[in-house]
Motif scaffolding. Structure first.
Motif, PDB file in Angstrom:
ATOM      1  N   GLU A 109       0.838  -1.202   0.000  1.00  0.00           N
ATOM      2  CA  GLU A 109       0.000   0.000   0.000  1.00  0.00           C
ATOM      3  C   GLU A 109       0.874   1.254   0.000  1.00  0.00           C
ATOM      4  N   LEU A 110       0.522   2.225  -0.827  1.00  0.00           N
ATOM      5  CA  LEU A 110       1.256   3.490  -0.844  1.00  0.00           C
ATOM      6  C   LEU A 110       0.848   4.336   0.351  1.00  0.00           C
ATOM      7  N   ASP A 111       1.746   5.198   0.778  1.00  0.00           N
ATOM      8  CA  ASP A 111       1.484   6.076   1.918  1.00  0.00           C
ATOM      9  C   ASP A 111       0.670   7.290   1.467  1.00  0.00           C
ATOM     10  N   ASP A 112      -0.017   7.898   2.421  1.00  0.00           N
ATOM     11  CA  ASP A 112      -0.790   9.098   2.101  1.00  0.00           C
ATOM     12  C   ASP A 112      -0.047  10.376   2.454  1.00  0.00           C
ATOM     13  N   GLY A 113       1.203  10.227   2.921  1.00  0.00           N
ATOM     14  CA  GLY A 113       1.968  11.401   3.330  1.00  0.00           C
ATOM     15  C   GLY A 113       1.644  11.881   4.726  1.00  0.00           C
ATOM     16  N   ASP A 114       0.735  11.163   5.399  1.00  0.00           N
ATOM     17  CA  ASP A 114       0.328  11.582   6.734  1.00  0.00           C
ATOM     18  C   ASP A 114       0.434  10.428   7.737  1.00  0.00           C
ATOM     19  N   GLY A 115       1.344   9.491   7.461  1.00  0.00           N
ATOM     20  CA  GLY A 115       1.626   8.423   8.418  1.00  0.00           C
ATOM     21  C   GLY A 115       0.697   7.226   8.367  1.00  0.00           C
ATOM     22  N   ALA A 116      -0.070   7.054   7.266  1.00  0.00           N
ATOM     23  CA  ALA A 116      -1.034   5.951   7.196  1.00  0.00           C
ATOM     24  C   ALA A 116      -0.350   4.590   7.257  1.00  0.00           C
ATOM     25  N   VAL A 117       0.724   4.414   6.499  1.00  0.00           N
ATOM     26  CA  VAL A 117       1.400   3.117   6.467  1.00  0.00           C
ATOM     27  C   VAL A 117       2.131   2.847   7.770  1.00  0.00           C
ATOM     28  N   MET A 118       2.777   3.853   8.329  1.00  0.00           N
ATOM     29  CA  MET A 118       3.494   3.648   9.594  1.00  0.00           C
ATOM     30  C   MET A 118       2.532   3.193  10.694  1.00  0.00           C
ATOM     31  N   SER A 119       1.317   3.725  10.688  1.00  0.00           N
ATOM     32  CA  SER A 119       0.351   3.348  11.722  1.00  0.00           C
ATOM     33  C   SER A 119      -0.009   1.870  11.643  1.00  0.00           C
TER      34      SER A 119
END
Length: 528
Positions: free
Chosen positions: A136-146
């Motif tokens: 999954e690509l990130d949204d630039g607002d920490g979505a993947v890290m979460s």
């Protein structure tokens, strides 16, 4: 009539089967899916009771029905990546009741490569690993890290503080297995369905978390290091420090410039030039290879084990730029460490984690550095604070969460359930050793040390923290071959461990640190 068995529950790891007669291919897949669910309920083990109805009525089976049912259950288990073992028989109304343990396992292990992600805080290490393993690509607002962070505070601060391990699996055709699974972060499913595993070790990049970075670097013995540099921030002091530590332990490095979507192309080129300059510096002396196409990837992967080439990828975790080339590179990247050379040596493992698992007891984990060990083997555990070692039994082995193994050998990470020891007695940095070894608890070492950085001078009596594999222990410089040491100095030193003995031996490399001090060394002699 009173039931011997309770009514079957849809939850849990116990399944009743009156009998398993003819099983078609379609039915086989259905039963395998059901078994996978039962295995997932209790960490890789399930119990099948044959000859009992769903209501719990103990009807029983004839000898021929038992034989056929067990053969078909074996087929189902193999389809689900598991083995069966009959643990007991009882009498039912019309025949036998058979209770079977089904345990998830794997006969042939996948090719395994370990990569530690290093670099400054906020440069995108965890996000890059997360995008690779989830697809999954990130949204630039920490979505993947979460999704991949271990702790709540890491999500809130958007900063990794612990050592986390994530698996990226490839099948025989080089496709990413994670993306075909319902849960791409399910370690057991990735492990069981992959022909090659890339194990990412993600560590904190902030200076205050250097001890966790040191733990990840030393206790996991990675094949390679992935140095992350953000395009918006560029090369930092921690970038140089993490690179220096990786090179001190002779770990080949490849680089990913992240966040390329956030800055103009001119800025990306500027950071790229800085990275190339850093890699060419005296003492680093790498051959930078900027990855532009698949041909570059093939050349880079082939030459990585030598440590001379340092490939550089340009990535965006938001747009996906460069990710396909990086995944192709990881698929082609060969294991570097020659574990076969250690297979015939006595078993050795440093404990880097410990757990108290309900229903199981004391569990420890680590990387097998030498030899092999099997379930029910007796090994030595220690040193305890008084310098002693104790014989303990290996009750069970997990190679991944929910994946059992009968034995493990050099180069494999595993968790071991132990008997004859309490949870509070075990400390990280202890070892599990072959019972044939006559171990010594070491309190002093003679070493050759190199000071990477120190703000003033190091003199006899100086104390700092030493990292030797999974060991983290305070030590004091008792004697030195020079009156004092400064940044860039090389010398011999006698070092005394301050609080507890350890198990170390000549030839091991270590890191020492204290505030802004960083240094590395190699053990020449060890004294009890």
């Amino acid at each position: 009539m009173e039931r011997v068995f309770p009514r079957e529950s849809e939850e849990g790891n116990v399944e009743y089967k009156l009998k398993l007669a003819y099983v078609s291919e379609g039915r086989l897949e259905e039963l395998a899916s059901q078994l996978r669910y039962r295995l997932a309920e209790k960490g890789g083990e399930a119990f099948y009771v044959l000859g009992v109805s769903n209501e719990g009525e103990p009807i029983g089976l004839s000898d021929e029905e038992v034989k056929v049912s067990l053969e078909n259950l074996k087929r189902v288990a193999e389809k689900a990546g598991a083995k069966i073992n009959v643990i007991r028989e009882a009498s039912g109304k019309r025949g036998k009741i058979v209770e079977v343990l089904v345990r998830r396992c794997r006969e042939t292990l996948p090719v395994q490569v370990s990569v530690i992600a290093v670099g400054h805080a906020d440069h995108g290490k965890t996000t890059t690993v997360g995008v690779l393993v989830t697809g999954e690509l990130d949204d630039g607002d920490g979505a993947v890290m979460s999704k991949v962070a271990r702790y709540k505070h890491e999500i809130q601060m958007r900063r990794t503080s612990s050592v986390a391990e994530r698996l990226l699996g490839f099948d025989d055709e080089g496709r990413v297995v994670n993306y075909m699974l319902t849960s791409p972060l399910d370690e057991a499913s990735v492990f069981l369905n992959s022909s090659k595993i890339v194990s990412f070790i993600d560590v904190g990049g902030h200076e205050r978390y250097l001890r966790t970075a040191a733990k990840g670097l030393l206790s996991h013995s990675p094949d390679y290091a992935l140095l992350i540099v953000a395009a918006n921030a560029g090369v930092s002091q921690m970038t140089k420090e993490h690179l220096g530590i990786a090179l001190s332990f002779r770990i080949p490095v490849f680089v990913a410039i992240t966040k390329t979507d956030m800055v103009p192309r001119e800025r990306v080129q500027e950071v790229l030039n800085d990275v190339i300059k850093l890699l060419k510096m005296p003492g680093v002396n790498k051959i930078p290879l900027v990855i532009e196409d698949v041909d570059d990837v093939a050349i880079a992967a082939k030459n990585m084990p030598s440590g001379r080439v340092s490939p550089i990828f340009k990535l965006s975790n938001r747009t996906g730029e460069g990710l396909d080339l990086l995944k192709t590179f990881l698929n082609l990247l060969p294991p570097r460490l020659r574990w076969k050379e250690n297979l015939n040596k006595p078993f050795l493992l440093y404990i880097d984690e410990k757990f108290n698992v309900p229903g199981v007891g004391v569990v420890v984990s680590g990387l097998v550095l030498q030899g092999h060990v099997a379930v029910d083997d007796y090994v030595q555990l220690g040193p305890f604070r008084d310098g002693s070692f104790r014989s303990v039994r290996i009750r069970s082995i997990h190679v991944r969460k929910g994946v059992f193994a009968d034995s493990v050998s050099a180069g494999m990470s595993a968790a071991f359930a132990l008997s004859n020891v309490g949870y509070d007695e075990i400390e990280k940095g202890m070892v599990l050793l072959d019972k044939k070894i006559a171990p010594k608890a070491i309190r002093k070492i003679e070493a050759e040390v190199f000071v990477l950085h120190h703000p003033t001078t190091i003199k006899p009596g100086y104390e700092c923290t030493f990292h030797i594999h999974a060991i983290r222990e305070s030590g004091k410089f008792v004697q030195m071959s020079k009156p004092y040491l400064r940044s860039g100095d090389l010398a011999k030193a006698l070092i005394e461990f301050r609080y507890k003995p350890v198990y170390v031996y000549p030839g091991q490399r270590f890191l020492f640190r204290e505030a802004h001090t960083r240094g590395v060394g190699i053990i020449l002699n060890a004294y009890s």
